[in-house]
Enzyme design. Sequence first.
Site, short mmCIF file in Angstrom:
data_model
loop_
_atom_site.label_atom_id
_atom_site.label_comp_id
_atom_site.label_asym_id
_atom_site.label_seq_id
_atom_site.Cartn_x
_atom_site.Cartn_y
_atom_site.Cartn_z
N ARG A 1 93.85 94.71 -43.26
CA ARG A 1 92.68 93.74 -43.37
C ARG A 1 92.48 92.85 -45.05
O ARG A 1 91.96 93.98 -45.07
CB ARG A 1 91.19 93.92 -42.59
CG ARG A 1 90.30 92.22 -42.08
CD ARG A 1 89.30 92.76 -41.58
NE ARG A 1 88.55 93.76 -42.97
CZ ARG A 1 86.86 93.95 -42.67
NH1 ARG A 1 85.94 93.46 -41.47
NH2 ARG A 1 86.46 93.97 -43.58
N TYR B 1 80.94 88.82 -46.85
CA TYR B 1 80.86 89.99 -46.11
C TYR B 1 82.63 90.30 -46.08
O TYR B 1 83.48 90.36 -46.81
CB TYR B 1 81.24 89.01 -45.10
CG TYR B 1 82.18 89.85 -44.18
CD1 TYR B 1 81.20 90.64 -43.35
CD2 TYR B 1 83.43 90.25 -43.65
CE1 TYR B 1 81.80 92.39 -42.51
CE2 TYR B 1 84.32 90.62 -42.88
CZ TYR B 1 83.30 91.50 -42.74
OH TYR B 1 83.50 92.51 -41.47
N ASP C 1 89.05 88.39 -41.12
CA ASP C 1 88.00 88.77 -41.04
C ASP C 1 86.79 87.97 -41.51
O ASP C 1 86.27 87.44 -42.71
CB ASP C 1 87.05 89.69 -40.48
CG ASP C 1 85.81 89.59 -39.48
OD1 ASP C 1 86.06 88.81 -39.25
OD2 ASP C 1 85.52 90.32 -39.56
N HIS D 1 84.36 86.64 -39.95
CA HIS D 1 82.96 86.46 -39.28
C HIS D 1 82.38 85.56 -39.01
O HIS D 1 80.92 85.72 -39.71
CB HIS D 1 82.01 87.89 -40.37
CG HIS D 1 81.46 89.04 -40.53
ND1 HIS D 1 80.10 88.91 -39.98
CD2 HIS D 1 82.43 89.92 -40.34
CE1 HIS D 1 80.43 90.12 -39.49
NE2 HIS D 1 81.10 90.81 -40.01
N GLU E 1 90.02 86.06 -37.61
CA GLU E 1 89.14 87.29 -36.81
C GLU E 1 87.94 86.14 -36.45
O GLU E 1 87.43 85.91 -38.04
CB GLU E 1 88.68 88.33 -37.03
CG GLU E 1 87.54 89.53 -36.38
CD GLU E 1 87.75 90.75 -36.49
OE1 GLU E 1 88.89 91.31 -37.48
OE2 GLU E 1 86.37 91.01 -36.54
N GLU F 1 84.12 91.42 -30.94
CA GLU F 1 83.92 92.72 -31.00
C GLU F 1 81.62 92.41 -30.69
O GLU F 1 81.13 93.94 -31.25
CB GLU F 1 83.69 93.12 -32.67
CG GLU F 1 82.94 91.87 -33.89
CD GLU F 1 82.87 92.31 -34.76
OE1 GLU F 1 84.24 93.12 -35.53
OE2 GLU F 1 82.12 92.43 -36.50
N ARG G 1 88.73 91.99 -28.95
CA ARG G 1 88.11 93.08 -29.95
C ARG G 1 86.75 94.04 -29.46
O ARG G 1 86.58 94.63 -30.66
CB ARG G 1 87.57 92.16 -30.60
CG ARG G 1 88.73 91.53 -32.04
CD ARG G 1 88.69 91.64 -33.49
NE ARG G 1 88.01 92.34 -34.01
CZ ARG G 1 88.14 93.52 -34.59
NH1 ARG G 1 88.88 94.71 -34.39
NH2 ARG G 1 86.91 94.42 -35.56
N GLU H 1 91.57 99.29 -35.19
CA GLU H 1 90.75 98.97 -36.61
C GLU H 1 90.37 100.25 -36.80
O GLU H 1 89.09 101.18 -36.17
CB GLU H 1 89.41 97.95 -36.39
CG GLU H 1 88.76 98.01 -37.69
CD GLU H 1 87.44 97.03 -37.87
OE1 GLU H 1 86.97 97.18 -36.86
OE2 GLU H 1 87.54 96.76 -38.84
N TRP I 1 75.98 85.37 -39.71
CA TRP I 1 76.20 86.89 -40.52
C TRP I 1 77.68 87.09 -40.74
O TRP I 1 78.47 86.45 -39.82
CB TRP I 1 75.55 88.72 -39.81
CG TRP I 1 75.95 89.37 -40.90
CD1 TRP I 1 74.13 89.09 -41.96
CD2 TRP I 1 76.18 90.28 -41.16
NE1 TRP I 1 74.51 90.74 -42.39
CE2 TRP I 1 76.19 90.57 -41.95
CE3 TRP I 1 78.13 90.25 -41.20
CZ2 TRP I 1 76.56 92.05 -43.41
CZ3 TRP I 1 78.44 91.46 -41.73
CH2 TRP I 1 78.05 92.06 -42.65
C1 CS2 Z 1 83.35 93.74 -39.34
C2 CS2 Z 1 82.79 94.81 -38.92
O1 CS2 Z 1 85.33 95.47 -38.78
C3 CS2 Z 1 84.49 94.42 -38.17
O2 CS2 Z 1 85.54 93.37 -38.35
O3 CS2 Z 1 83.31 92.36 -38.89
O4 CS2 Z 1 82.57 95.24 -40.10
C4 CS2 Z 1 81.12 94.42 -38.90
O5 CS2 Z 1 80.15 93.74 -39.91
C5 CS2 Z 1 79.62 95.81 -38.23
O6 CS2 Z 1 80.42 96.40 -37.04
C6 CS2 Z 1 78.61 95.49 -37.90
O7 CS2 Z 1 77.60 96.25 -37.56
MG MG Z 2 84.93 91.89 -37.78
#
Ligand code: CS2
Ligand code: MG
Length: 406
Positions: free
Chosen positions: A149, A161, A214, A216, A240, A266, A287, A343, A406
Amino acid sequence: MTDKIIAADVIVCSPTRNFVTLKVTTADGVVGYGDATLNGRELSVASYLRDHVAPLLIGRDPARIEDTWQYLYRGVYWRRGPVTMAAIGAVDVALWDIKGKTVGQPVYQLLGGAVRDRILAYTHATGWETAELIDQVVATRERGFLAIRAQAGVPGLDNVYGVHKGGGEGYEPAGRGVAPVEEVWDTDAYIRHIPGVLEQVREHVGPELKLLHDAHHRLTPQQAARLGKALEDVDLFWLEDVTPAENQDVLRLVRNHTTTPLAIGEVFNTIWDAQHLITEQLIDFIRVAIVHAGGISHVRKLFALAEVYQVRCGPHGPSDVSPISLGAGLHLGMATPNFAIQEYMGYDPLVSEVFPHAWSFDSGYLTPGDAPGVGVGFDEVLAARYPYEPAYLPVARRLDGTMTDW
Ligand code: CS2
Ligand code: MG
């Protein structure tokens, strides 16, 4: 016949970052472990387990995993949500661990046995500047990774991020302190910049390396469609979390404009959170993490639903998912035909000391190992030396000061 559960203890520790661990003990001394870590809200899950769930477990038959899941899920009026589902997930994984240890088999054998020999893993590479990112991707490939990634900085911003200007992983682990730091974010600047960065990475590494990215949850549907389209030549393995996960029909607009594969989930906690995206085939990868979606028993059903719709599984596995959950996910991955990738950010050596594990990484792939149960232990004495410390992910505001996703 297994002996009844006689104890259910919750331990919160912080060996470099916070983890919530459930320890279930049976009368004949078998111990099962489950992970209940919810980044930034750890103590709420610990209380849910300690105050409301642990008393219900005492005297129960640990062999009745599905019944216990149903009891904890249906037996409370307030269903779903990350706190509830992380707590149920921890119980579920601890009971699978006990079952495996009781019969002397790794959990994947109890789930139908292996459908593959090993599980493809991806990790993170970050660099503020493109040249730095390319160096990191190359170095990560040299560590054996076949899927990476890639996250980069954005001109004009100080933080993005997953990336820090000074180098290293942004936000992992979350910053210590009682309140999150605030950062400034600009989606337009990001969209202008990132396709060029990823194109250069692809050009440098050649066609074979699997590249992921990602976003986010920070784009509007229209921005997401444009970004997906702009990234088509990069040939991403997945893009993602392009949009926030609440309004799911917007993914149709994104899909109609791009063939870039989409991954999401996620932050999902149940099969019902993902049902629409799967049955409408609006995503390519689901995910959910074992820890946040009710454990092995529930995620197995979700993955089976995904199989029907040719959606593949690529569970969340940052370092805030403890080595117990990672291990549990690998057992499920071994036995799940539509499992695509895991991951794997890796852990600080101290975390692996606190959670000694049978799973291992080698040449791009993870394997759960053949230890009975989940195969992840917990060194309580060592853990006690690292008590909980408040730590939070940063929050982000747009240029005009409004809060953003976020
Ligand atoms: C992220 C994570 O791994 C990922 O894809 O989006 O780092 C996520 O931000 C954190 O797990 C949040 O606790
Ligand atoms: Mg993520």
